[in-house]
Design a protein around this motif. Sequence first.
Motif, PDB file in Angstrom:
ATOM      1  N   GLY A 108     -21.616  74.563  96.247  1.00  0.00           N
ATOM      2  CA  GLY A 108     -21.513  74.174  94.905  1.00  0.00           C
ATOM      3  C   GLY A 108     -22.339  73.088  94.670  1.00  0.00           C
ATOM      4  N   ALA A 109     -22.453  72.080  95.002  1.00  0.00           N
ATOM      5  CA  ALA A 109     -23.247  70.969  94.606  1.00  0.00           C
ATOM      6  C   ALA A 109     -24.796  71.445  94.799  1.00  0.00           C
ATOM      7  CB  ALA A 109     -23.118  69.621  95.842  1.00  0.00           C
ATOM      8  N   ALA A 110     -25.163  72.070  95.775  1.00  0.00           N
ATOM      9  CA  ALA A 110     -26.350  72.753  95.765  1.00  0.00           C
ATOM     10  C   ALA A 110     -26.818  73.565  94.755  1.00  0.00           C
ATOM     11  CB  ALA A 110     -26.712  73.165  97.006  1.00  0.00           C
ATOM     12  N   VAL A 111     -26.028  74.399  94.439  1.00  0.00           N
ATOM     13  CA  VAL A 111     -26.140  75.458  93.155  1.00  0.00           C
ATOM     14  C   VAL A 111     -26.178  74.792  91.975  1.00  0.00           C
ATOM     15  CG1 VAL A 111     -25.207  77.308  92.091  1.00  0.00           C
ATOM     16  CG2 VAL A 111     -24.890  77.179  94.615  1.00  0.00           C
ATOM     17  N   ALA A 112     -25.449  73.371  91.857  1.00  0.00           N
ATOM     18  CA  ALA A 112     -25.541  72.710  90.397  1.00  0.00           C
ATOM     19  C   ALA A 112     -26.879  72.259  90.602  1.00  0.00           C
ATOM     20  CB  ALA A 112     -24.291  71.709  90.625  1.00  0.00           C
ATOM     21  N   PHE A 113     -27.269  71.441  91.553  1.00  0.00           N
ATOM     22  CA  PHE A 113     -28.338  70.731  91.536  1.00  0.00           C
ATOM     23  C   PHE A 113     -29.690  71.578  91.397  1.00  0.00           C
ATOM     24  CE2 PHE A 113     -32.111  68.920  93.758  1.00  0.00           C
ATOM     25  CZ  PHE A 113     -32.154  67.653  93.288  1.00  0.00           C
ATOM     26  N   SER A 114     -29.792  72.901  91.914  1.00  0.00           N
ATOM     27  CA  SER A 114     -30.698  73.792  91.655  1.00  0.00           C
ATOM     28  C   SER A 114     -30.828  74.235  90.233  1.00  0.00           C
ATOM     29  CB  SER A 114     -30.671  74.965  92.651  1.00  0.00           C
ATOM     30  OG  SER A 114     -30.950  74.515  94.019  1.00  0.00           O
ATOM     31  N   LEU A 115     -29.574  74.322  89.716  1.00  0.00           N
ATOM     32  CA  LEU A 115     -29.618  75.062  88.241  1.00  0.00           C
ATOM     33  C   LEU A 115     -29.965  73.762  87.272  1.00  0.00           C
ATOM     34  CD1 LEU A 115     -28.549  77.334  86.133  1.00  0.00           C
ATOM     35  CD2 LEU A 115     -26.066  76.305  86.313  1.00  0.00           C
ATOM     36  N   SER A 116     -29.461  72.357  87.519  1.00  0.00           N
ATOM     37  CA  SER A 116     -29.934  71.573  86.721  1.00  0.00           C
ATOM     38  C   SER A 116     -31.520  71.176  86.646  1.00  0.00           C
ATOM     39  CB  SER A 116     -29.203  70.322  87.352  1.00  0.00           C
ATOM     40  OG  SER A 116     -27.977  70.444  87.161  1.00  0.00           O
ATOM     41  N   ASN A 117     -32.034  71.385  87.708  1.00  0.00           N
ATOM     42  CA  ASN A 117     -33.536  71.231  87.734  1.00  0.00           C
ATOM     43  C   ASN A 117     -34.284  72.376  86.898  1.00  0.00           C
ATOM     44  OD1 ASN A 117     -34.975  69.095  89.965  1.00  0.00           O
ATOM     45  ND2 ASN A 117     -32.814  69.723  90.772  1.00  0.00           N
ATOM     46  N   TRP A 118     -33.783  73.688  87.249  1.00  0.00           N
ATOM     47  CA  TRP A 118     -34.350  74.616  86.422  1.00  0.00           C
ATOM     48  C   TRP A 118     -34.058  74.522  84.772  1.00  0.00           C
ATOM     49  CZ3 TRP A 118     -37.572  78.493  87.358  1.00  0.00           C
ATOM     50  CH2 TRP A 118     -38.084  78.748  88.284  1.00  0.00           C
ATOM     51  N   ILE A 119     -33.071  73.773  84.360  1.00  0.00           N
ATOM     52  CA  ILE A 119     -32.816  73.669  83.024  1.00  0.00           C
ATOM     53  C   ILE A 119     -33.665  72.608  82.700  1.00  0.00           C
ATOM     54  CG2 ILE A 119     -31.097  72.420  81.341  1.00  0.00           C
ATOM     55  CD1 ILE A 119     -28.931  73.612  83.013  1.00  0.00           C
ATOM     56  N   TYR A 120     -34.039  71.750  83.598  1.00  0.00           N
ATOM     57  CA  TYR A 120     -35.007  70.592  83.078  1.00  0.00           C
ATOM     58  C   TYR A 120     -36.428  71.096  82.937  1.00  0.00           C
ATOM     59  CZ  TYR A 120     -37.858  66.258  83.795  1.00  0.00           C
ATOM     60  OH  TYR A 120     -38.710  65.015  83.555  1.00  0.00           O
ATOM     61  N   ALA A 169     -34.344  75.044  93.664  1.00  0.00           N
ATOM     62  CA  ALA A 169     -34.858  73.458  93.320  1.00  0.00           C
ATOM     63  C   ALA A 169     -36.165  73.219  93.622  1.00  0.00           C
ATOM     64  CB  ALA A 169     -34.067  72.652  93.430  1.00  0.00           C
ATOM     65  N   LEU A 170     -36.814  73.685  94.788  1.00  0.00           N
ATOM     66  CA  LEU A 170     -37.867  73.444  95.397  1.00  0.00           C
ATOM     67  C   LEU A 170     -39.043  74.109  94.573  1.00  0.00           C
ATOM     68  CD1 LEU A 170     -39.474  72.079  97.847  1.00  0.00           C
ATOM     69  CD2 LEU A 170     -39.362  74.466  99.001  1.00  0.00           C
ATOM     70  N   PHE A 171     -38.966  75.475  94.474  1.00  0.00           N
ATOM     71  CA  PHE A 171     -39.731  76.114  93.356  1.00  0.00           C
ATOM     72  C   PHE A 171     -39.751  75.594  92.291  1.00  0.00           C
ATOM     73  CE2 PHE A 171     -39.482  79.072  96.972  1.00  0.00           C
ATOM     74  CZ  PHE A 171     -40.821  79.576  97.178  1.00  0.00           C
ATOM     75  N   GLY A 172     -38.740  75.212  91.517  1.00  0.00           N
ATOM     76  CA  GLY A 172     -38.635  74.602  90.354  1.00  0.00           C
ATOM     77  C   GLY A 172     -39.461  73.180  90.441  1.00  0.00           C
ATOM     78  N   GLY A 173     -39.103  72.505  91.301  1.00  0.00           N
ATOM     79  CA  GLY A 173     -39.994  71.390  91.321  1.00  0.00           C
ATOM     80  C   GLY A 173     -41.723  71.485  91.457  1.00  0.00           C
ATOM     81  N   ALA A 174     -42.112  72.549  92.096  1.00  0.00           N
ATOM     82  CA  ALA A 174     -43.395  72.990  92.231  1.00  0.00           C
ATOM     83  C   ALA A 174     -44.170  73.038  90.860  1.00  0.00           C
ATOM     84  CB  ALA A 174     -43.731  74.089  93.220  1.00  0.00           C
ATOM     85  N   ILE A 175     -43.265  73.487  90.017  1.00  0.00           N
ATOM     86  CA  ILE A 175     -43.807  73.781  88.730  1.00  0.00           C
ATOM     87  C   ILE A 175     -43.567  72.883  87.632  1.00  0.00           C
ATOM     88  CG2 ILE A 175     -43.323  75.131  86.493  1.00  0.00           C
ATOM     89  CD1 ILE A 175     -42.442  77.479  88.541  1.00  0.00           C
ATOM     90  N   VAL A 176     -42.488  71.900  87.866  1.00  0.00           N
ATOM     91  CA  VAL A 176     -42.251  70.996  86.850  1.00  0.00           C
ATOM     92  C   VAL A 176     -42.913  69.415  87.021  1.00  0.00           C
ATOM     93  CG1 VAL A 176     -40.220  69.680  88.107  1.00  0.00           C
ATOM     94  CG2 VAL A 176     -40.423  69.671  85.223  1.00  0.00           C
ATOM     95  N   LYS A 177     -43.147  69.165  88.567  1.00  0.00           N
ATOM     96  CA  LYS A 177     -43.914  67.975  88.810  1.00  0.00           C
ATOM     97  C   LYS A 177     -45.363  68.009  88.293  1.00  0.00           C
ATOM     98  CE  LYS A 177     -41.253  67.043  92.969  1.00  0.00           C
ATOM     99  NZ  LYS A 177     -40.624  65.738  92.653  1.00  0.00           N
ATOM    100  N   PRO A 178     -45.921  69.093  88.194  1.00  0.00           N
ATOM    101  CA  PRO A 178     -47.348  68.960  87.743  1.00  0.00           C
ATOM    102  C   PRO A 178     -47.366  68.779  86.110  1.00  0.00           C
ATOM    103  CG  PRO A 178     -47.341  70.615  89.278  1.00  0.00           C
ATOM    104  CD  PRO A 178     -45.898  70.180  89.223  1.00  0.00           C
ATOM    105  N   LEU A 179     -46.208  69.534  85.592  1.00  0.00           N
ATOM    106  CA  LEU A 179     -46.091  69.279  83.904  1.00  0.00           C
ATOM    107  C   LEU A 179     -45.796  68.086  83.581  1.00  0.00           C
ATOM    108  CD1 LEU A 179     -44.170  72.693  83.550  1.00  0.00           C
ATOM    109  CD2 LEU A 179     -46.597  72.182  83.201  1.00  0.00           C
TER     110      LEU A 179
END
Length: 372
Positions: free
Chosen positions: A198-210, A147-157
């Motif tokens: 499982g909650a952390a996995v779900a949060f990371s997966l949802s962030n990457w879907i976004y 989720a952290l690496f996903g945030g590094a990409i999505v926040k600038p976008l």
Amino acid sequence: MTEVGRKMRSWGEFGHEVKRVSAIAAPMMVVAVAQYLMQMVVVVMVGHIDELSLSSVAIATSLTNVTGFSLLSGLVGGLETLCGQAYGAKQYNKIGIYACSAIISLLIVCIPVCISWIFLDTFLILIGQDTLIALEARKYSIYLIPALFGGAIVKPLVRLLQSQSLTLPLLVSSMLVLCLHVPLCWAFVFNLKMGSIGAAVAFSLSNWIYLVLIVFYVSFSSSCENTRVTISSDAIIGVKEFFRLAIPSAVMVCLKWWSIEVLVLISGLLPNPKLETSVITICTRVSNELGAGNPQAARLAVSTVMFLTIIEGIIVSMTVFSCRHFLGKAYSNDKHVVSYVAAMGPFISLSIITDSLQGTIFGTKTEYGSGI
């Protein structure tokens, strides 16, 4: 023009600006709420497992926010100035370059952050946290790394789209992901019996879907035809300029965010860490006008946003105060937790108003602080 005529014109301009600001701010407000609700869904679900799960996720969420997500949010604040003013000045090609520079910079920052998360339990035990909470918090944090690496990409976008007032795709994407996140989190936590992991996995997966949804829009939408994000030598060179604006922005955001999150960390040192931590846990228009060379319009935008912020802050604060006896029940069935949350309700209500004003002033300071 008579005095009456000037006043009528001023009120007319103010009303027009309220509509323009609301058209941009309302969707972004929903986007921000949707992002916060994703974390809240995680805490709510693990809170109904046991106190250990809730307290460990609380500590992990606090520290990952402090060392990771707040840092990314603060650094990307520099992009609001660069992209917003480039769009206002009609230098559309620079927007994609600035966004690419930000993505590269944030990905670099993620590396040392991830290392600190891997050894999170060592740090927590060193400062006197409960060992069981520390170990569970470390597990949760490690599964948040994607989720952290996903945030590094999505926040600038997100800032790239926001600077162009393209808020509808952000609104639709965030709401869609939130709707997917709830059953996804439930499935991982309860159906697959993975608990807090499982909650952390779900949060990371949802962030990457976004992230995938936003990347798809930016890559193929005609609205972003002139602002595509492409890797180039200019983007790499621009990393230095990005950090020049990003670091002061990060300091302002992080200091405010850390002052709140540190309460969760301290609560873990109290006599009953599981209970105390659980309770504490519960508890761009301006840049466009400046870039276009319209300081008077920017001033009007600031006044309008301050007005709307005060109204919004009062409404939300009163709502929280009125519901303070029920908020804790959403997170835990423990009567002590519920009563503690109710007792903290008045303080939380007051902080909402001051925090809203601080956020608005910070955004204004960021746009004017570029010296353009």
